[in-house]
Design an enzyme around this catalytic site. Structure first.
Site, mmCIF file in Angstrom:
data_model
loop_
_atom_site.group_PDB
_atom_site.id
_atom_site.type_symbol
_atom_site.label_atom_id
_atom_site.label_comp_id
_atom_site.label_asym_id
_atom_site.label_seq_id
_atom_site.Cartn_x
_atom_site.Cartn_y
_atom_site.Cartn_z
ATOM 1 N N GLY A 155 0.828 -1.199 0.000
ATOM 2 C CA GLY A 155 0.000 0.000 0.000
ATOM 3 C C GLY A 155 0.857 1.242 0.000
ATOM 4 O O GLY A 155 2.077 1.187 0.205
ATOM 5 N N LYS A 198 1.031 0.316 7.539
ATOM 6 C CA LYS A 198 1.526 -1.051 7.341
ATOM 7 C C LYS A 198 2.435 -1.482 8.498
ATOM 8 O O LYS A 198 2.259 -2.564 9.066
ATOM 9 C CB LYS A 198 2.284 -1.139 6.009
ATOM 10 C CG LYS A 198 1.454 -0.809 4.783
ATOM 11 C CD LYS A 198 2.228 -1.009 3.503
ATOM 12 C CE LYS A 198 3.393 -0.061 3.360
ATOM 13 N NZ LYS A 198 2.986 1.343 3.267
ATOM 14 N N SER A 244 -4.058 2.408 -18.504
ATOM 15 C CA SER A 244 -5.364 2.838 -18.012
ATOM 16 C C SER A 244 -5.769 4.225 -18.481
ATOM 17 O O SER A 244 -6.901 4.647 -18.230
ATOM 18 C CB SER A 244 -5.386 2.789 -16.480
ATOM 19 O OG SER A 244 -4.424 3.669 -15.938
ATOM 20 N N LYS A 256 -7.787 4.795 -7.202
ATOM 21 C CA LYS A 256 -8.176 5.794 -8.193
ATOM 22 C C LYS A 256 -9.480 6.491 -7.810
ATOM 23 O O LYS A 256 -9.616 7.719 -7.924
ATOM 24 C CB LYS A 256 -8.306 5.147 -9.571
ATOM 25 C CG LYS A 256 -6.991 4.660 -10.155
ATOM 26 C CD LYS A 256 -7.199 3.912 -11.465
ATOM 27 C CE LYS A 256 -5.876 3.426 -12.046
ATOM 28 N NZ LYS A 256 -6.058 2.664 -13.287
#
Length: 776
Positions: free
Chosen positions: A355, A361, A677, A720
């Site tokens: 991440g 984390k 993308s 996103k």
């Protein structure tokens, strides 16, 4: 002299006029040149027979005319002694020559020499430089040999009467590279030669002085160490005579090793090393090396383990106390505890938290250790290049140490800690080895039961260790290593989640660090939302915590200066945090034709990416700027080709596409970008440009396109969409195959944005450009 002469290329030396130089010749063409020169000497012994010239690079074996300098030295051969496949040649430099008409085709290089005058021209300046250079050379000789330096200088330099020959001799003795030696040979005047040598001799004097200082210091250190060793030996003898010597070292080690409950193979090695230690002098370097090894054996937790707390309710409570959200991770940990409770022999999982920075984390690993009652140790792997850092160094090396894995277990004092390997995606790789290859054994449940550290050189069981790795991206992790881990993705937080995290964790922590009571730093409703929206733009909460820390510190200062505690409002933020840094709601509110908003995934989370296009009249090229990668460039070409093929259906004049070039730019220009993308964004921006109609405001999109018009799924959808929500977007176009990813989004994000699922480019254009005349 007009006849051609053979050329002898030299790798690492320059022959100067007036000097006799011995040369070792071994290459076939060089030996052929020596043979030809000997033939010339037999017919005309009074004339020079050979040209010696330096190579530009010593790495070239098959030397041609381009590989040698154009100025060399004409020499006479004084003696040739042939040996095993080579020859020792003594040559006498006669004068400088320029090479002309070089012949590469024969068995050896040959050229016609054009004689050059030797440097000359005496003046008061040259006399001053000669005396200065003599003084520098004498000082160098005295630094090298304090007793015989003057005699050395007399024999090597002053025995030659000609000043030019003296300086040629000094140039041949100095530690110069080939280019510098060649510059001395090529100097056309005596003053140029003297100036070059003055600089060289000054540098050599400083280097030799430093070498002398280093040698003197090393000699002094060795004498001091020998003196200390002698004094220690005398001290030991005196203590033994007085009965004060502590001779229980070996017995203490035996007791520690007995308590360590070593496995059989480790016990045999310990007994062997103990016998060796008993026969070794305590002042010997081997004594301390062996003792350190035995201490490691005694301190490693071979069988010591902690009892896991398998209470699922307690574990869930601890995880919820420490972290907000992250339901996928919490569920996976509770599943592991349930399995351990049902089957105590089950192996611990190997998890990889992936991440953006600041999502928790590392702290999550600490929380898991607290939840299940295990010791926690963290290893930072970012930038690690040496495999020995993980596996350890062999004991044959001076200063050898065990690897970081065993050191962590030694600190934890148990064989089943939770070991966090941080930043595993940033491991380096160079000539010292590949640390990721060492990790493959550590993280493989089928192999880590008998892990061998190079220093320990005994099998050690790592199967009880709970390994957790962290990474910002999977791109830097080798595929075989990734295959050994269970990947759990931690996406960024929504604004609502950040508010909850700030209220529960960040603000209380800043109260404590600033020494404030909660009532002294109170925030009105909406202040946290304003800080998140206007002063931070991140997937995690690190920047948010820094902003709250600045607010707490300034509040503490105001209180000490006599101000009363007060609630902080939105109007106070400019004074506490400075001008607003981000304006998401106002960004690109009205977009001109040719601009479309896309969505990108980055290691820091998601981001909104604007694609800008412009027509270039009388040009047919497609210009791409903004540091676009190969895949993104291909998406732009695919988008233009598809629009060209569908121009009639879209009401776009094909002549407008054919007769005009297009410039596509993706800000920010300094940030590299790549990935498929942005395909739908490229299509929307180009369709807007060719039609002259603007894309709908507050609309963002992502998706890969094909030349047949399909919209394919992409990754990083949650990141996103969170970025689109932070930027104030109201509608988002997604590939239909990404519909399952919407379930991972927080409810407040899905409620605030309309998600449009599409399968083809035509559907994208219907929503992005509703005014476009489409007829399919």
């Amino acid at each position: 002299m007009s006849r051609p002469l053979p050329i002898l290329p030299l790798k690492n030396t320059v022959v100067f006029p007036h000097l006799a130089v011995p040369l070792a010749v071994g290459r076939a063409r060089s030996l052929a040149a020596i043979d030809a020169a000997e033939s010339l000497a037999a017919s005309d012994p009074d004339s020079p027979q050979l040209i010696c010239v330096a190579q530009r690079s010593g790495d070239v074996e098959d030397v041609g005319s381009d590989d040698i300098y154009s100025i060399g030295t004409l020499v006479s051969i004084r003696r040739v002694e042939r040996g095993d496949g080579g020859a020792q040649v003594l040559v006498q430099g006669e004068g400088r020559v320029r090479l002309t008409h070089i012949d590469n085709d024969g068995p050896f290089l040959a050229a016609r020499p054009e004689p050059l005058d030797l440097p000359g021209g005496h003046s008061p300046e040259t006399d001053a430089l000669i005396r200065e250079n003599h003084d520098l050379a004498r000082q160098i000789a005295n630094v090298i040999d304090p007793r015989g330096g003057d005699q050395m200088f007399q024999q090597l330099v002053l025995s030659i009467r000609d000043p030019l020959a003296q300086h040629y001799r000094m140039a041949s003795l100095a530690n110069l590279d080939m280019a510098r030696q060649q510059s001395v040979l090529e100097a056309d005047s005596l003053v140029d030669v003297l100036k070059i040598m003055h600089e060289v001799l000054g540098h050599e004097l400083e280097v030799n002085r430093l070498r002398r200082e280093i040698a003197d210091k090393a000699s002094h250190d060795i004498e001091r160490q020998q003196r200390e060793a002698m004094l220690r030996q005398q001290k030991q003898t005196i203590e033994e005579a007085l009965g004060d010597h502590d001779g229980d070292d070996l017995e203490m080690l035996r007791e520690q090793l007995a308590k360590a409950d070593l496995p059989e193979i480790a016990q045999r090695e310990a007994d062997r090393e103990l016998k060796r230690l008993g026969r070794t002098n305590a002042q010997s370097p081997d004594y301390q090396m062996t003792r350190s090894y035995l201490e490691l054996l005694a301190e490693l937790p071979w069988t010591t383990v902690t009892t896991d707390d398998l209470d699922l309710v307690h574990a869930r409570k601890v995880l919820d106390e420490d972290h907000y959200g992250l339901e996928d991770v919490k569920e996976r940990i509770l599943e592991f505890l349930a399995v351990m409770r049902m089957n105590p022999a089950a192996k611990a999982p190997i998890l990889c938290f992936v991440g953006p920075p600041g999502v928790g984390k590392t702290s999550l690993g600490q929380s898991i250790a607290r939840a299940i009652g295990r010791q926690f140790e963290r290893l930072a792997l970012g930038g690690l290049h040496d495999e020995a850092e993980l596996r350890g160094h062999r004991r044959t090396y001076i200063g050898a140490m065990p690897g970081r894995i065993l050191q962590a277990l030694r600190r934890a004092e148990v064989a089943n800690p939770l070991l966090m390997l941080d930043e595993v995606d940033k491991l380096g790789r160079d000539f010292r080895g590949d640390p990721s290859a060492a990790l493959m054994e550590v993280l493989d449940p089928a192999q880590n039961g008998e892990f061998r550290d190079n220093y320990l050189n005994l099998p050690f069981d790592l199967s009880k260790v709970f390994f957790i790795t962290t990474a910002n991206s999977l791109d830097g992790i080798p595929r075989p290593l990734l295959d050994r881990m269970e990947v759990i993705r931690l996406a960024g937080y929504s604004d609502a989640e950040k508010v909850k995290i700030a209220e529960r964790y960040l603000l209380p922590r800043q109260h404590s660090e600033a020494g404030l009571e909660p009532r002294q730093l109170e925030l009105e409703d909406g202040v946290l939302e304003a800080v998140i929206a206007r002063y931070t733009r991140e997937a995690g909460v690190r920047e948010l915590e820094r902003a709250l820390g600045r607010m707490a510190r300034k509040t503490a200062r105001r209180i000490l200066e006599g101000s009363e505690s007060q609630r902080i409002t939105r109007d106070d933020l400019a004074d506490l945090l400075g001008p607003e840094r981000f304006f998401p709601e106002q960004a690109r509110r009205a977009m001109p034709a040719g601009v479309a908003a896309g969505l990108a995934w980055t290691e820091a989370g998601g981001d909104v990416l604007y694609v800008e296009t412009a027509l270039i009249p009388k040009d047919e090229k497609l210009t791409l700027t903004g540091q676009l990668g190969d895949v993104m460039q291909e998406s732009a070409r695919t988008a233009r080709s598809w629009l060209w093929s569908a121009a009639d259906c879209l009401g776009i004049e094909q002549r407008r596409i054919a007769e005009n070039g297009v410039h596509v730019h993706v800000p920010a220009g300094a940030v590299p970008k790549d990935g498929p993308s942005a395909g739908v964004t490229m299509v929307a921006a180009l369709a807007s440009l060719y039609s002259g109609k603007s894309v709908q405001a507050n609309l963002a999109m992502t998706g890969e396109i094909t030349l047949s018009g399909l919209v394919l799924p992409v990754g990083g959808v949650k990141e996103k969409l969170l970025a689109a929500h932070r930027a104030g977007m109201k509608r988002v176009i997604l590939p239909k195959d990404n519909a399952s990813d919407l379930a991972k989004l927080p409810p407040e994000v899905t409620a605030a944005m309309e998600t449009i699922l599409v399968e083809r480019i035509e559907q994208v254009l219907e929503h992005a450009l509703p005014d476009l005349a489409v007829s399919w």
